[in-house]
Design an enzyme around this catalytic site. Sequence first.
Site, PDB file in Angstrom:
ATOM      1  N   ASP A 175       7.043  -6.688   0.456  1.00 44.36           N
ATOM      2  CA  ASP A 175       6.119  -7.463  -0.379  1.00 44.36           C
ATOM      3  C   ASP A 175       5.346  -6.527  -1.305  1.00 44.36           C
ATOM      4  O   ASP A 175       5.427  -5.306  -1.183  1.00 44.36           O
ATOM      5  CB  ASP A 175       5.184  -8.230   0.575  1.00 44.36           C
ATOM      6  N   ASP A 185       3.679 -16.393  -3.979  1.00 38.89           N
ATOM      7  CA  ASP A 185       2.495 -17.174  -3.600  1.00 38.89           C
ATOM      8  C   ASP A 185       2.375 -18.482  -4.368  1.00 38.89           C
ATOM      9  O   ASP A 185       1.611 -18.591  -5.335  1.00 38.89           O
ATOM     10  CB  ASP A 185       1.246 -16.322  -3.783  1.00 38.89           C
ATOM     11  N   GLU A 210       5.913  -5.275  -6.856  1.00 36.55           N
ATOM     12  CA  GLU A 210       6.123  -5.394  -8.325  1.00 36.55           C
ATOM     13  C   GLU A 210       6.014  -4.025  -9.003  1.00 36.55           C
ATOM     14  O   GLU A 210       6.695  -3.839 -10.005  1.00 36.55           O
ATOM     15  CB  GLU A 210       5.098  -6.379  -8.909  1.00 36.55           C
TER      16      GLU A 210
HETATM   17  C1  GLC Z   1       1.125 -11.493  -0.624  1.00 31.22           C
HETATM   18  C2  GLC Z   1       2.405 -12.192  -0.212  1.00 31.22           C
HETATM   19  C3  GLC Z   1       2.124 -13.152   0.919  1.00 31.22           C
HETATM   20  C4  GLC Z   1       1.501 -12.370   2.076  1.00 31.22           C
HETATM   21  C5  GLC Z   1       0.238 -11.650   1.619  1.00 31.22           C
HETATM   22  C6  GLC Z   1      -0.342 -10.752   2.695  1.00 31.22           C
HETATM   23  O1  GLC Z   1       0.238 -12.381  -1.174  1.00 31.22           O
HETATM   24  O2  GLC Z   1       2.997 -12.852  -1.282  1.00 31.22           O
HETATM   25  O3  GLC Z   1       3.286 -13.786   1.318  1.00 31.22           O
HETATM   26  O4  GLC Z   1       1.187 -13.242   3.113  1.00 31.22           O
HETATM   27  O5  GLC Z   1       0.531 -10.841   0.492  1.00 31.22           O
HETATM   28  O6  GLC Z   1       0.578  -9.821   3.120  1.00 31.22           O
END
Ligand code: GLC
Length: 747
Positions: free
Chosen positions: A392, A467, A395
Site C-alpha cells: 500500500d 480508498d 504511489e
Molecule cells: C490506505 C489504504 C487503506 C489502509 C490504510 C491504512 O489508506 O488505502 O486500505 O487501510 O492506508 O493502512
Amino acid sequence: MNYSIKENVLTISKSDITLSLVILKEDLFHFFEKKKKSHTITKTRRAKHINIDDLGNKIKIFTSLYDIYIEDDFSISIYDGKTKEIVVKDNKYVDTKEKVISNEQKLLLEKEGHSFSNTLTYSYIINKEIQKNEAFYGLGEKTGYFNKINYQYVNWNTDDPSAHVDNYEALYQSCPFYIGKHKHTYGLFFDDTFKTIFDMGTDLKNIRIKGTLGSLDYYFIGGKNITDVRKKFVDLVGVQTMPSKFMLGNMQSRWSYMNKDEVLNVVNKYEESDIPLDVIFLDIDYMDNFKVFTYNNETFNDLPSFIKLLNSKGVRVVPIIDPGVKVEKDYFMYEEGMKNGYFAKDGKTTYVGEVWPGDSVFPAFTNKEVRLWWGKHVKDLMDLGISGIWNDMNEPSSFKGPLPDSLTFKGDNGKTLGNLEAHNIYAHYMSKATFDAILEHTNKRPFVITRAAYAGTQKYSTTWTGDNQSIWEHLRLAVPELLNMGLSGQSLVATDIGGFGGHTNKELLIRWAEFGALSPICRNHSAAGTRSQEPYTFDDETTSIYRKHMKLRYSLLPYMYDCFYNEQFDKVPPMRPLLLKYPNDVETFNINYEYMFGPNLLVAPVLNEGETKKMVYFPDTFYDYYTKEKYTKGYKVVDAPLDKLPLFVLKNSIIPTYKSSNHIKESYDTISLEVFGNLGSYTTMYDDGETLDLSKNDLINFHVKNNVFSVTYKRYSSDTHYKKVNLLYREKAYEFELDGTNQTFTL
Ligand code: GLC
C-alpha cells in the site's frame, strides 16, 4: 521526405525532430522518438521488413492488414488495408504548445497579482481525430463511466483522499493505454512513465494525448475487435498472474484489527455465522511502531503460532507492507538501507518524507539490488506463515505532500531515474520485488495486492481500487472501473466491499456484497474510525444475505477458477463487459451497470438505494440462475429484492458448481453441472489450486446434447481427480461415477 531504413527501423528526420517506426507484427507498430528500454515490456521482438511507397510529400508503409501514411508534418494515419477506411488518424503531430487562457484573461489574472503563462509546453501532443460513433475504453483504474469519451484523465499515481467522483482525473494507478472502437477497433499504448494527460475528446473532435517530459513512444495495436486488441496488449505487457484457488475466497479486512483477540474474534464470528472466509488482512497496527517487516510483540506476540492457529481454522493471513521505512537508529531496515544507499536521494542526501511511522525513507525499487534486499525481508516475513503481501501507499504517498521532482532513484545498469520518471513505476517495481521473492521462496503462485500500478503490473500483482467511500455513488463506480481495468490487463481486482471511508449502512453493505460475490476478488475493508463492517455486526438479515451470497460465490468456484485459467491462454478478462461477446450490438457500448462473468454468466447487481427491481439488457436469450425464468433479447425489468443478486445464464450453456463450503478446500471430488437450455458444452480445469505448472491439471470436457452426456478428458495429470459428477438436465438430476476415462451416458 527525408527518411532512412536501417535494420528494419524506419527513421524520418526533419529539423530537430526524429520519428522512428518498427513493424513488430502485421498489426503491431511501434512509433518512437528515441530508443529506450521499457520498464514493462520484457520480451524483445524482431523488427519486420518495412514495405514502403514514397509518395513525395508523404510515405506509405503497408502490411497485409494496414496502410500507414506518414506526412511531411509527421502526422500519422492508419487505414484498414482492405476497406481503406480510417482506423486512427492524426490531425497534426508537431504541436507541443497549448493555449490554456486568452491574453485578456492572462492580463486580468496578472492584475490580481497572479503570474500565469497562457501557453503550456508539452514534450509531445498527439491529436487523434474522433471517428463517427467512436467509443473509448481502457485507461486502467479511472473514475467515471464505462465509455471514456469526452472526459480527461491524468496518468500520475495519486493518493488523494477525497471522494473519487467522475471528473476526478487521477487515481492511484497509471495505464496509458486506451482502446478506440468505431467501425474499426484499435489500441494505443503510450509506454511513457512520466505524467501523461489523456484528453478523450473534451472538444468533441479530437483526443489529445500529452506528454509532460517523456519522449514519444507508442504502440498501435490493431485487431478484429476489443477482445483481440486486449489480447495483443496483454501479450505485450504481460498477463494477469494465475491466482491460487484460495485467492478467490472471501476476504475480510479492517484498518485495523488492533490485536490478536480482535482478529480471532472476527474469525470466530465468521465461523459462528456460517459465512465462508479464507483470508484475513492485518493492517498497519500489527507492526511495531509501523516499522515494516516487524510485528508488535505485545499485541501480536508470537505471531507465527497465532497464524498457525488461524490456518488451522481454514483462514490465511495477509499483512500490509508499505514502502516507507521508518527513520530510526538501529532499526535494521533503516540501517541496512542507509549503509547501502538504497533509498531515494535529494541531491547527495537521503530524502526523508513522512508516512505512518513518522519520518520515513523510500527504497529505490527501480534498482535490482534494492529489490533483492527487499525480497530477502519478504521471504523472512513469509516464514511467519503468511499467505501473501498487501502493498500500500506505494504511489508513493507521503504526508509531506508529493515527493519533490528533484529526487533521484537508483536504476538498473548504473542508471539513475529522476522522480518524474520513476514515480509511476515505483509500485510496479515494488510489486515485482515482492512477487519475485514470494515465487522464489514458495514455488507457488504468489498473492500480492498493490494499490498503485503501471501498465503491466498485473504480471506481479493483483490490485484493489483504494480508498473508496461508503456511498452508493462508489458502488456504482465500481462496475465500470473494474471493467476498464480488466480491458487494460488487470483482471484480479477488488473494491473495498461496503466502502472504505465513512460509515456504511446495512443496505449498502448488502448490495455491495452481492456485487462482491461476483467480482474477481472479494474483500470487505473499512477505515479506522468507521463503524464495524463485518456482516455479523449488523443484524440477522444482513448476516443471512451475506452468507447466501458468499456461499453462492463458493459454489461457483470451479467456474470462476476456469475463467482465470482460461485468461492465461485466451487473454479474456473474467469480469468483462457485454461488449466483448456482443461487439456488434450497439446497446452494449455504454452499459455501465451490468457485466458478464466468464462466457456464460450475466450479472446485474443492484446499485441504488431502495431499488427492488432492475432494468437489465439481455443481448441474447438468458435464464434466471435461480428460477430458470427465460428472458429473450432486449431490455427487461427483473425482480431484485434485497436478498437477490440478479444473475442470469446464457442459453444452452453449462454452469459447474461445487457443494459450497466455508473455506476453499484442497481437493474436491464431486463437480455438479447444470444445463441451462437443451444442450451445452463446457471444459473445466482441475488442479491442486496452487501449482505453477499450468499443465499439471485435468482438462475435462462435458457435453450434453439429445439426452446424451459425454465426458472427454483432454488431459489427466492432476494428483487427485474428480470421482463423481452430478448433472441437472431438463429438471432431472443424475449422478455418475468418473473413472478417468472418456465416458458416454444416455440420459
Ligand atoms: C490506505 C489504504 C487503506 C489502509 C490504510 C491504512 O489508506 O488505502 O486500505 O487501510 O492506508 O493502512
